[in-house]
Design an enzyme around this catalytic site. Sequence first.
Site, PDB file in Angstrom:
ATOM      1  N   ALA A  10       1.197  -0.811   0.004  1.00  0.00           N
ATOM      2  CA  ALA A  10      -0.220  -0.289  -0.150  1.00  0.00           C
ATOM      3  C   ALA A  10       0.732   1.212   0.030  1.00  0.00           C
ATOM      4  CB  ALA A  10      -1.011  -0.084   0.990  1.00  0.00           C
ATOM      5  N   CYS A  42      -6.704  -6.569   3.044  1.00  0.00           N
ATOM      6  CA  CYS A  42      -8.163  -6.050   3.653  1.00  0.00           C
ATOM      7  C   CYS A  42      -9.419  -7.303   3.037  1.00  0.00           C
ATOM      8  CB  CYS A  42      -8.490  -4.363   3.375  1.00  0.00           C
ATOM      9  SG  CYS A  42      -8.053  -3.301   4.080  1.00  0.00           S
ATOM     10  N   VAL A  80      15.405  -6.254   1.334  1.00  0.00           N
ATOM     11  CA  VAL A  80      16.718  -5.388   1.867  1.00  0.00           C
ATOM     12  C   VAL A  80      17.186  -5.726   3.589  1.00  0.00           C
ATOM     13  CG1 VAL A  80      17.608  -2.940   2.745  1.00  0.00           C
ATOM     14  CG2 VAL A  80      15.967  -3.653   0.422  1.00  0.00           C
ATOM     15  N   ASN A 303      -2.029   4.201   2.125  1.00  0.00           N
ATOM     16  CA  ASN A 303      -1.773   4.716   1.570  1.00  0.00           C
ATOM     17  C   ASN A 303      -1.732   6.887   0.756  1.00  0.00           C
ATOM     18  OD1 ASN A 303      -3.391   3.187  -0.840  1.00  0.00           O
ATOM     19  ND2 ASN A 303      -3.679   2.651   0.459  1.00  0.00           N
ATOM     20  N   TYR A 424     -31.414  13.371   5.601  1.00  0.00           N
ATOM     21  CA  TYR A 424     -32.250  12.716   6.276  1.00  0.00           C
ATOM     22  C   TYR A 424     -33.061  12.015   4.968  1.00  0.00           C
ATOM     23  CZ  TYR A 424     -36.876  11.711   7.831  1.00  0.00           C
ATOM     24  OH  TYR A 424     -38.419  11.007   7.592  1.00  0.00           O
TER      25      TYR A 424
HETATM   26  C1  LIG Z   1      -7.146  -9.897   6.902  1.00  0.00           C
HETATM   27  C2  LIG Z   1      -6.332  -8.161   6.624  1.00  0.00           C
HETATM   28  C3  LIG Z   1      -7.342  -7.423   6.840  1.00  0.00           C
HETATM   29  C4  LIG Z   1      -7.552  -6.030   6.647  1.00  0.00           C
HETATM   30  N1  LIG Z   1      -8.280  -5.448   6.767  1.00  0.00           N
HETATM   31  C5  LIG Z   1      -7.989  -3.678   6.788  1.00  0.00           C
HETATM   32  C6  LIG Z   1      -9.504  -2.463   6.844  1.00  0.00           C
HETATM   33  O1  LIG Z   1     -10.433  -3.724   6.740  1.00  0.00           O
HETATM   34  N2  LIG Z   1      -9.000  -1.698   6.673  1.00  0.00           N
HETATM   35  C7  LIG Z   1      -8.369  -0.994   7.332  1.00  0.00           C
HETATM   36  O2  LIG Z   1      -7.558   0.070   6.490  1.00  0.00           O
HETATM   37  N3  LIG Z   1      -6.665  -2.031   7.237  1.00  0.00           N
HETATM   38  C8  LIG Z   1      -6.821  -3.406   7.087  1.00  0.00           C
HETATM   39  N4  LIG Z   1      -5.556  -4.245   7.480  1.00  0.00           N
HETATM   40  C9  LIG Z   1      -4.513  -3.555   7.504  1.00  0.00           C
HETATM   41  C10 LIG Z   1      -4.023  -3.108   5.490  1.00  0.00           C
HETATM   42  O3  LIG Z   1      -3.770  -3.950   5.038  1.00  0.00           O
HETATM   43  C11 LIG Z   1      -2.498  -2.430   6.105  1.00  0.00           C
HETATM   44  O4  LIG Z   1      -2.636  -1.557   6.771  1.00  0.00           O
HETATM   45  C12 LIG Z   1      -1.956  -1.907   5.113  1.00  0.00           C
HETATM   46  O5  LIG Z   1      -2.180  -3.305   4.286  1.00  0.00           O
HETATM   47  C13 LIG Z   1      -0.573  -1.258   5.576  1.00  0.00           C
HETATM   48  O6  LIG Z   1       0.254  -1.181   4.005  1.00  0.00           O
HETATM   49  P1  LIG Z   1       1.752  -0.951   4.522  1.00  0.00           P
HETATM   50  O7  LIG Z   1       1.791  -0.451   2.739  1.00  0.00           O
HETATM   51  O8  LIG Z   1       2.111  -0.151   5.640  1.00  0.00           O
HETATM   52  O9  LIG Z   1       2.340  -2.359   4.509  1.00  0.00           O
HETATM   53  P2  LIG Z   1       2.444  -3.752   4.724  1.00  0.00           P
HETATM   54  O10 LIG Z   1       1.216  -3.782   2.932  1.00  0.00           O
HETATM   55  O11 LIG Z   1       2.340  -4.871   5.660  1.00  0.00           O
HETATM   56  O12 LIG Z   1       3.384  -3.638   3.485  1.00  0.00           O
HETATM   57  C14 LIG Z   1       4.715  -4.031   3.732  1.00  0.00           C
HETATM   58  C15 LIG Z   1       5.369  -4.146   2.190  1.00  0.00           C
HETATM   59  O13 LIG Z   1       6.813  -4.478   2.429  1.00  0.00           O
HETATM   60  C16 LIG Z   1       7.258  -5.884   2.251  1.00  0.00           C
HETATM   61  N5  LIG Z   1       8.839  -5.984   3.475  1.00  0.00           N
HETATM   62  C17 LIG Z   1       8.827  -6.019   4.626  1.00  0.00           C
HETATM   63  N6  LIG Z   1      10.215  -5.671   5.146  1.00  0.00           N
HETATM   64  C18 LIG Z   1      10.586  -5.669   3.566  1.00  0.00           C
HETATM   65  C19 LIG Z   1      12.328  -5.415   3.181  1.00  0.00           C
HETATM   66  N7  LIG Z   1      13.239  -5.584   4.207  1.00  0.00           N
HETATM   67  N8  LIG Z   1      12.664  -5.862   2.136  1.00  0.00           N
HETATM   68  C20 LIG Z   1      12.038  -5.952   0.548  1.00  0.00           C
HETATM   69  N9  LIG Z   1      10.223  -5.756   1.015  1.00  0.00           N
HETATM   70  C21 LIG Z   1      10.120  -5.708   3.127  1.00  0.00           C
HETATM   71  C22 LIG Z   1       6.480  -6.841   3.220  1.00  0.00           C
HETATM   72  O14 LIG Z   1       6.901  -7.886   2.191  1.00  0.00           O
HETATM   73  C23 LIG Z   1       5.551  -6.066   2.371  1.00  0.00           C
HETATM   74  O15 LIG Z   1       4.482  -6.818   1.122  1.00  0.00           O
HETATM   75  C24 LIG Z   1      -5.970  -5.495   7.495  1.00  0.00           C
HETATM   76  C25 LIG Z   1      -4.760  -6.150   7.388  1.00  0.00           C
HETATM   77  C26 LIG Z   1      -5.218  -7.689   7.227  1.00  0.00           C
HETATM   78  C27 LIG Z   1      -4.020  -8.771   6.633  1.00  0.00           C
END
Ligand SMILES: Cc1cc2nc3c(=O)[nH]c(=O)nc-3n(C[C@H](O)[C@H](O)[C@H](O)COP(=O)(O)OP(=O)(O)OC[C@H]3O[C@@H](n4cnc5c(N)ncnc54)[C@H](O)[C@@H]3O)c2cc1C
Length: 446
Positions: A10, A42, A80, A303, A424
């Site tokens: 994201a 999500c 990384v 995002n 409403y």
């Molecule tokens: C089952 C589920 C349901 C959810 N439902 C909701 C919802 O309904 N509403 C809501 O607001 N949020 C929801 N979330 C939370 C939402 O998905 C996260 O807040 C969002 O994905 C965060 O995005 P991000 O890019 O910060 O992290 P992530 O999506 O975790 O992405 C991080 C990325 O970094 C990569 N990475 C990590 N370390 C390294 C490294 N050292 N080198 C290279 N790559 C690396 C990982 O592989 C991953 O692809 C949900 C999460 C889950 C698991």
Amino acid sequence: MKFVVIGGDAAGMSAASRAKRNNPDLDVTVLEKTMDVSYSACGMPYNIADPERKIEDLVVRQAHVFREKQDINLLTGHCVESIDTANMTVSGTSLHGNTFKFLYDKLLIATGGSPIIPDVEGFDLPGVMALKSLDDGRKIKAYIQFNNVKKVVIIGMGYIALEMCETLRARSIDVDMVKPRTVFLPWMEKELADVVKKEVELNNVNIYLEHQVEKIEGRDRKLHVICSDLSLETDMVLVAIGIKPNSELAARAGLDLGIKNAIAVNKKLQTSNKNIYAAGDCTDAYHVVTGEKAWIPLALRANRAGWAVADNICGKDAKLSGVAGTAVFKVFDLEVARTGLTVGEAKKFGFEPVKVVIKSRSRAHAHPGASTIHVQMVGDTKTGRLLGTQMVGKEGVAHRINAVAVALHNQMTVKDYCQTDLAYAPPFGPTWDPTLTAANQLLKKI
Ligand SMILES: Cc1cc2nc3c(=O)[nH]c(=O)nc-3n(C[C@H](O)[C@H](O)[C@H](O)COP(=O)(O)OP(=O)(O)OC[C@H]3O[C@@H](n4cnc5c(N)ncnc54)[C@H](O)[C@@H]3O)c2cc1C
């Protein structure tokens, strides 16, 4: 300028895409350790509920589109391992075992979070799983299918645990839920939490509060979740007790960490090193009600932070006001939502909170199909400010919470909220919106 992004979901892909839109000449590299990028985590519970759907349906944009149409150097299978802030490089190892090193002018850490897995016997057994990445979803779906899973024990009762309990029941799988704490939804007023608990139990899910899991044993092709006075036999265990920020890489590079060990960032998403930004679940954020740092890992802020980083590295001045902690989830026939602070949280931050809990209707009086909406609203007796709201109901909760969230962003008082002109019509609510009824009642106490 070389812009390197660590993490391709994201926050990371939002930043990479927007940076390229802002400045097509920018040299953008994304390093993602898994083979999946840009997917809706999500959506996973709903996808797992349907054996006919492929987990890949959740991919929002395929890796090749980023590469071919957006000219982003997107490298999957690249983990990384270190950041050298003096030489401005990142290095690591690919899934093929090759080492790599990239120079950056601006770096974004968007590494997300990882599920918390207790260091307790048996949590590493096959069939003990957590749901975070798309690959976790893929594995859980395959495990259910190929092991003919008929029973799952879910450890934890947060929103992912509850969404998954609905998923599993939809697949006719029996579910037990277990957790050590006494309270079912600690962040929710008991009267509202009890409505949610009843809904879960009505769907034939067993809830075991106050049970600390001591170990998990594998015997006779079954798993056994062992607590001091309880043993639950199961085919699969889902561990859903929360996540922690992936901030180790940043810590090793000497960057400051903040609340809950999340990477500390300012409103421009800069870390303690001005050339390194961080965004998403791995970072903290300002809370618009308290003005203090908070760690609330949710999708929209990831995002949005990605966009802000892209704008900032391209010379714009993007500052984020912060989060109100607005969240919603569905469990069976209920919508459950919150924004802002609970009474307990408000006290911790020096407010003098007072609350009301009211019942209203999702549609006008005598309109067919109406159901009850429970609202808890919290205000501050010192300043009159609106501090937070929680809601539960069968309909009209998910989007209604957003009005209160906007009020919190604007530091509105309860009195101000009472004056808002909310829409409403009989199919959508009573003349006085349930949040207005709550605010009117709350005003009497302030
Ligand atoms: C089952 C589920 C349901 C959810 N439902 C909701 C919802 O309904 N509403 C809501 O607001 N949020 C929801 N979330 C939370 C939402 O998905 C996260 O807040 C969002 O994905 C965060 O995005 P991000 O890019 O910060 O992290 P992530 O999506 O975790 O992405 C991080 C990325 O970094 C990569 N990475 C990590 N370390 C390294 C490294 N050292 N080198 C290279 N790559 C690396 C990982 O592989 C991953 O692809 C949900 C999460 C889950 C698991």
